[in-house]
Motif scaffolding. Structure first.
Motif, PDB file in Angstrom:
ATOM      1  N   SER A  29      13.950  23.415  -4.518  1.00  0.00           N
ATOM      2  CA  SER A  29      13.294  22.579  -5.517  1.00  0.00           C
ATOM      3  C   SER A  29      13.028  21.191  -4.955  1.00  0.00           C
ATOM      4  CB  SER A  29      14.164  22.466  -6.765  1.00  0.00           C
ATOM      5  OG  SER A  29      15.327  21.688  -6.475  1.00  0.00           O
ATOM      6  N   LYS A  30      12.250  20.422  -5.691  1.00  0.00           N
ATOM      7  CA  LYS A  30      11.984  19.046  -5.286  1.00  0.00           C
ATOM      8  C   LYS A  30      13.291  18.265  -5.155  1.00  0.00           C
ATOM      9  CE  LYS A  30       9.471  14.937  -6.790  1.00  0.00           C
ATOM     10  NZ  LYS A  30       8.556  14.385  -7.803  1.00  0.00           N
ATOM     11  N   LYS A  31      14.200  18.455  -6.087  1.00  0.00           N
ATOM     12  CA  LYS A  31      15.494  17.766  -6.052  1.00  0.00           C
ATOM     13  C   LYS A  31      16.289  18.197  -4.816  1.00  0.00           C
ATOM     14  CE  LYS A  31      19.727  17.243  -8.770  1.00  0.00           C
ATOM     15  NZ  LYS A  31      20.432  17.671  -9.981  1.00  0.00           N
ATOM     16  N   GLU A  32      16.280  19.491  -4.521  1.00  0.00           N
ATOM     17  CA  GLU A  32      16.997  20.000  -3.351  1.00  0.00           C
ATOM     18  C   GLU A  32      16.361  19.480  -2.060  1.00  0.00           C
ATOM     19  OE1 GLU A  32      18.444  24.148  -5.466  1.00  0.00           O
ATOM     20  OE2 GLU A  32      16.536  24.095  -4.390  1.00  0.00           O
ATOM     21  N   LEU A  33      15.027  19.407  -2.042  1.00  0.00           N
ATOM     22  CA  LEU A  33      14.322  18.860  -0.885  1.00  0.00           C
ATOM     23  C   LEU A  33      14.714  17.404  -0.677  1.00  0.00           C
ATOM     24  CD1 LEU A  33      12.202  19.004   1.389  1.00  0.00           C
ATOM     25  CD2 LEU A  33      10.465  18.457  -0.347  1.00  0.00           C
ATOM     26  N   ASP A  48       7.760  13.389  -2.515  1.00  0.00           N
ATOM     27  CA  ASP A  48       6.552  13.847  -3.206  1.00  0.00           C
ATOM     28  C   ASP A  48       5.455  14.239  -2.228  1.00  0.00           C
ATOM     29  OD1 ASP A  48       7.572  13.550  -5.793  1.00  0.00           O
ATOM     30  OD2 ASP A  48       6.977  11.446  -5.876  1.00  0.00           O
ATOM     31  N   GLU A  49       5.260  13.427  -1.197  1.00  0.00           N
ATOM     32  CA  GLU A  49       4.226  13.710  -0.214  1.00  0.00           C
ATOM     33  C   GLU A  49       4.532  14.980   0.569  1.00  0.00           C
ATOM     34  OE1 GLU A  49       5.673  10.698  -0.572  1.00  0.00           O
ATOM     35  OE2 GLU A  49       4.007   9.515  -1.365  1.00  0.00           O
ATOM     36  N   PHE A  50       5.798  15.123   0.982  1.00  0.00           N
ATOM     37  CA  PHE A  50       6.192  16.330   1.701  1.00  0.00           C
ATOM     38  C   PHE A  50       5.989  17.575   0.833  1.00  0.00           C
ATOM     39  CE2 PHE A  50       8.838  13.696   4.656  1.00  0.00           C
ATOM     40  CZ  PHE A  50       8.276  14.149   5.827  1.00  0.00           C
ATOM     41  N   LEU A  51       6.445  17.504  -0.403  1.00  0.00           N
ATOM     42  CA  LEU A  51       6.332  18.669  -1.279  1.00  0.00           C
ATOM     43  C   LEU A  51       4.874  19.016  -1.528  1.00  0.00           C
ATOM     44  CD1 LEU A  51       7.850  20.815  -2.866  1.00  0.00           C
ATOM     45  CD2 LEU A  51       7.883  19.257  -4.814  1.00  0.00           C
ATOM     46  N   LYS A  52       4.046  18.031  -1.789  1.00  0.00           N
ATOM     47  CA  LYS A  52       2.632  18.290  -2.060  1.00  0.00           C
ATOM     48  C   LYS A  52       1.950  18.915  -0.848  1.00  0.00           C
ATOM     49  CE  LYS A  52      -0.214  14.808  -3.580  1.00  0.00           C
ATOM     50  NZ  LYS A  52      -1.215  13.906  -3.933  1.00  0.00           N
ATOM     51  N   MET A  53       2.287  18.417   0.324  1.00  0.00           N
ATOM     52  CA  MET A  53       1.682  18.906   1.556  1.00  0.00           C
ATOM     53  C   MET A  53       2.136  20.331   1.893  1.00  0.00           C
ATOM     54  SD  MET A  53       1.883  17.196   5.375  1.00  0.00           S
ATOM     55  CE  MET A  53       3.667  17.252   5.439  1.00  0.00           C
ATOM     56  N   LEU A  54       3.388  20.659   1.608  1.00  0.00           N
ATOM     57  CA  LEU A  54       3.960  21.921   2.075  1.00  0.00           C
ATOM     58  C   LEU A  54       3.982  23.042   1.048  1.00  0.00           C
ATOM     59  CD1 LEU A  54       6.923  20.323   3.989  1.00  0.00           C
ATOM     60  CD2 LEU A  54       4.851  21.283   4.974  1.00  0.00           C
ATOM     61  N   ASP A  55       3.898  22.710  -0.208  1.00  0.00           N
ATOM     62  CA  ASP A  55       3.977  23.713  -1.278  1.00  0.00           C
ATOM     63  C   ASP A  55       2.652  24.464  -1.364  1.00  0.00           C
ATOM     64  OD1 ASP A  55       4.647  25.204  -3.482  1.00  0.00           O
ATOM     65  OD2 ASP A  55       4.466  23.540  -4.895  1.00  0.00           O
ATOM     66  N   GLN A  56       2.478  25.425  -0.460  1.00  0.00           N
ATOM     67  CA  GLN A  56       1.206  26.126  -0.320  1.00  0.00           C
ATOM     68  C   GLN A  56       0.813  26.937  -1.551  1.00  0.00           C
ATOM     69  OE1 GLN A  56       1.748  28.300   3.325  1.00  0.00           O
ATOM     70  NE2 GLN A  56       1.632  26.450   4.563  1.00  0.00           N
ATOM     71  N   ASP A  57       1.787  27.467  -2.276  1.00  0.00           N
ATOM     72  CA  ASP A  57       1.448  28.274  -3.445  1.00  0.00           C
ATOM     73  C   ASP A  57       1.468  27.470  -4.744  1.00  0.00           C
ATOM     74  OD1 ASP A  57       4.171  27.986  -3.808  1.00  0.00           O
ATOM     75  OD2 ASP A  57       4.636  30.119  -3.619  1.00  0.00           O
ATOM     76  N   GLY A  58       1.772  26.166  -4.659  1.00  0.00           N
ATOM     77  CA  GLY A  58       1.705  25.281  -5.806  1.00  0.00           C
ATOM     78  C   GLY A  58       2.747  25.526  -6.890  1.00  0.00           C
ATOM     79  N   ASP A  59       3.881  26.135  -6.544  1.00  0.00           N
ATOM     80  CA  ASP A  59       4.882  26.446  -7.572  1.00  0.00           C
ATOM     81  C   ASP A  59       5.914  25.333  -7.765  1.00  0.00           C
ATOM     82  OD1 ASP A  59       6.422  26.731  -5.290  1.00  0.00           O
ATOM     83  OD2 ASP A  59       7.129  28.753  -5.764  1.00  0.00           O
ATOM     84  N   GLY A  60       5.759  24.216  -7.037  1.00  0.00           N
ATOM     85  CA  GLY A  60       6.664  23.090  -7.210  1.00  0.00           C
ATOM     86  C   GLY A  60       7.961  23.190  -6.433  1.00  0.00           C
ATOM     87  N   SER A  61       8.070  24.173  -5.552  1.00  0.00           N
ATOM     88  CA  SER A  61       9.261  24.336  -4.724  1.00  0.00           C
ATOM     89  C   SER A  61       8.844  24.909  -3.374  1.00  0.00           C
ATOM     90  CB  SER A  61      10.277  25.252  -5.408  1.00  0.00           C
ATOM     91  OG  SER A  61       9.723  26.531  -5.610  1.00  0.00           O
ATOM     92  N   LEU A  62       9.793  24.927  -2.438  1.00  0.00           N
ATOM     93  CA  LEU A  62       9.502  25.446  -1.103  1.00  0.00           C
ATOM     94  C   LEU A  62      10.229  26.756  -0.858  1.00  0.00           C
ATOM     95  CD1 LEU A  62       9.847  22.269   1.167  1.00  0.00           C
ATOM     96  CD2 LEU A  62       7.781  23.231   0.162  1.00  0.00           C
ATOM     97  N   SER A  63       9.478  27.739  -0.390  1.00  0.00           N
ATOM     98  CA  SER A  63      10.091  28.976   0.086  1.00  0.00           C
ATOM     99  C   SER A  63      10.593  28.727   1.507  1.00  0.00           C
ATOM    100  CB  SER A  63       9.047  30.096   0.106  1.00  0.00           C
ATOM    101  OG  SER A  63       8.031  29.787   1.062  1.00  0.00           O
ATOM    102  N   PHE A  64      11.323  29.670   2.063  1.00  0.00           N
ATOM    103  CA  PHE A  64      11.784  29.524   3.444  1.00  0.00           C
ATOM    104  C   PHE A  64      10.588  29.397   4.385  1.00  0.00           C
ATOM    105  CE2 PHE A  64      13.182  31.417   7.551  1.00  0.00           C
ATOM    106  CZ  PHE A  64      14.042  30.393   7.926  1.00  0.00           C
TER     107      PHE A  64
END
Length: 81
Positions: A29-33, A48-64
């Motif tokens: 999640s954003k908090k975990e990131l 915020d910038e990292f999450l926006k840039m990397l969250d390719q599927d737009g779900d608000g979190s990062l997969s592995f």
């Protein structure tokens, strides 16, 4: 174990260390990131910038997979500095 396999294992271990605190161990999640960036990259506050840039599927979190993209991008930026 080869250097590449060791690196992949370390990436997975780092992802697992931070992902899941908010419930889903397969997503960061954003908090975990933010927690991960604060611990692993002190001085980095651009969550915020990292999450926006990397969250390719737009779900608000990062997969592995998205996390690995982050690490690879970071490695390129550091390597070219």
């Amino acid at each position: 174990m080869s250097g590449v396999l060791t690196t992949v294992a370390l990436l997975k271990q780092t992802f697992d260390k931070y992902a899941g605190a908010d419930g889903d161990k397969n997503q960061m999640s954003k908090k975990e990131l933010a927690t991960m960036l604060k611990a692993e990259l002190p001085g980095c506050s651009e969550v915020d910038e990292f999450l926006k840039m990397l969250d390719q599927d737009g779900d608000g979190s990062l997969s592995f997979e998205e996390f690995v993209t982050f690490v690879a991008t970071f490695a390129v930026l550091v390597g070219s500095a």
